[in-house]
Scaffold this motif. Structure first.
Motif, mmCIF file in Angstrom:
data_model
loop_
_atom_site.group_PDB
_atom_site.id
_atom_site.type_symbol
_atom_site.label_atom_id
_atom_site.label_comp_id
_atom_site.label_asym_id
_atom_site.label_seq_id
_atom_site.Cartn_x
_atom_site.Cartn_y
_atom_site.Cartn_z
ATOM 1 N N ILE A 31 0.854 -1.183 0.000
ATOM 2 C CA ILE A 31 0.000 0.000 0.000
ATOM 3 C C ILE A 31 0.894 1.238 0.000
ATOM 4 N N PHE A 77 -7.945 -4.058 -0.110
ATOM 5 C CA PHE A 77 -6.760 -3.289 -0.484
ATOM 6 C C PHE A 77 -7.132 -1.834 -0.760
ATOM 7 N N ASN A 81 -5.339 1.257 1.152
ATOM 8 C CA ASN A 81 -4.325 1.930 0.334
ATOM 9 C C ASN A 81 -4.268 3.446 0.514
ATOM 10 N N SER A 100 -4.726 0.280 8.583
ATOM 11 C CA SER A 100 -4.035 -0.658 7.690
ATOM 12 C C SER A 100 -3.484 -1.788 8.548
ATOM 13 N N LEU A 114 1.462 -6.018 2.976
ATOM 14 C CA LEU A 114 1.085 -4.665 2.584
ATOM 15 C C LEU A 114 2.128 -3.637 2.990
#
Length: 218
Positions: A31, A77, A81, A100, A114
């Motif tokens: 991300i 996602f 992100n 996140s 990520l």
């Protein structure tokens, strides 16, 4: 001629066994972590955890297991992100840093990274500064799978070997750390109610991790 066929058959069987016994793998799916996200992360560390440092990093001693309550990998996602958090007033009052996690596990057990293991992520009140987050695709309407139990166990064993993880908890168990020396949240009234990933999933996960004797309470 028969000996060559036999050798070919043996080689085929060996290669099939290797395929079915593939080693644990992590796929990178990063991300955004730009200057703005780092600035907000450092701000969060200072204002919410009372920690002042120059880089948005953590020294991992805990893994917190979550579910996404979002049905697909790509939609999850897309939630994580962006740098800024939107549409969740109960969280934006504390910070505009988006939520996140370092890892995301799909329903078939595929593991995606990520963020680097030691990069700060906002996923668990009071414990972000020391905790790696593992998000699992699923929720109340899509119970987590056997493949996800297996993948979480493999990932946690990997993280333990790499970082010396001491604690493994479900997100719904984070309240147990309030008032302990590990709890770092500057506002005692800043809490959210969590039920993920639930006692059933954690019981299955802990059964697989039992030999490592992870702690679940301070």
């Amino acid at each position: 001629m028969h000996i060559y066929r036999l050798i070919s058959l043996v080689l085929f069987l060996l290669s099939s066994q290797l395929v079915t016994a593939q080693t644990f793998r992590i796929f990178d799916k990063p991300i955004i972590f730009n200057e703005e996200r780092e600035r907000l992360s450092l701000e969060y560390l200072e204002k919410r955890h009372g920690i002042i440092q120059e880089t948005a990093t953590i020294n991992p001693k805990m893994v917190v297991v979550h579910w996404t309550a979002v049905p697909t990998l790509e939609s999850t996602f897309d939630v994580f992100n962006p740098v800024h958090l939107g549409g969740r007033p109960e969280l934006t009052t504390a910070s505009n840093l988006n939520v996140s996690a370092q890892f995301l596990v799909d329903r078939d057990g595929t593991v995606f990274r990520l963020l680097p293991d030691t990069t700060f992520a906002r996923h668990t009140i009071g414990l972000n500064y020391m905790a790696i987050g593992i998000e699992n695709i699923g929720g109340p309407d899509a119970p987590l799978t056997k493949a996800q139990v297996k993948a979480n166990a493999e990932l946690i064993r990997y993280l333990h070997k790499k970082h010396g993880i001491e604690y493994v908890i479900g997100h719904h168990e984070y309240y147990d750390f309030q008032g302990s020396q590990l709890w770092k949240e500057t506002d005692p009234n800043y809490l959210t109610q969590k039920i993920d990933p639930g006692d059933r999933f954690m019981k299955k996960l802990r059964k697989r991790l039992q030999p490592l004797n992870f702690k679940s309470k301070p």
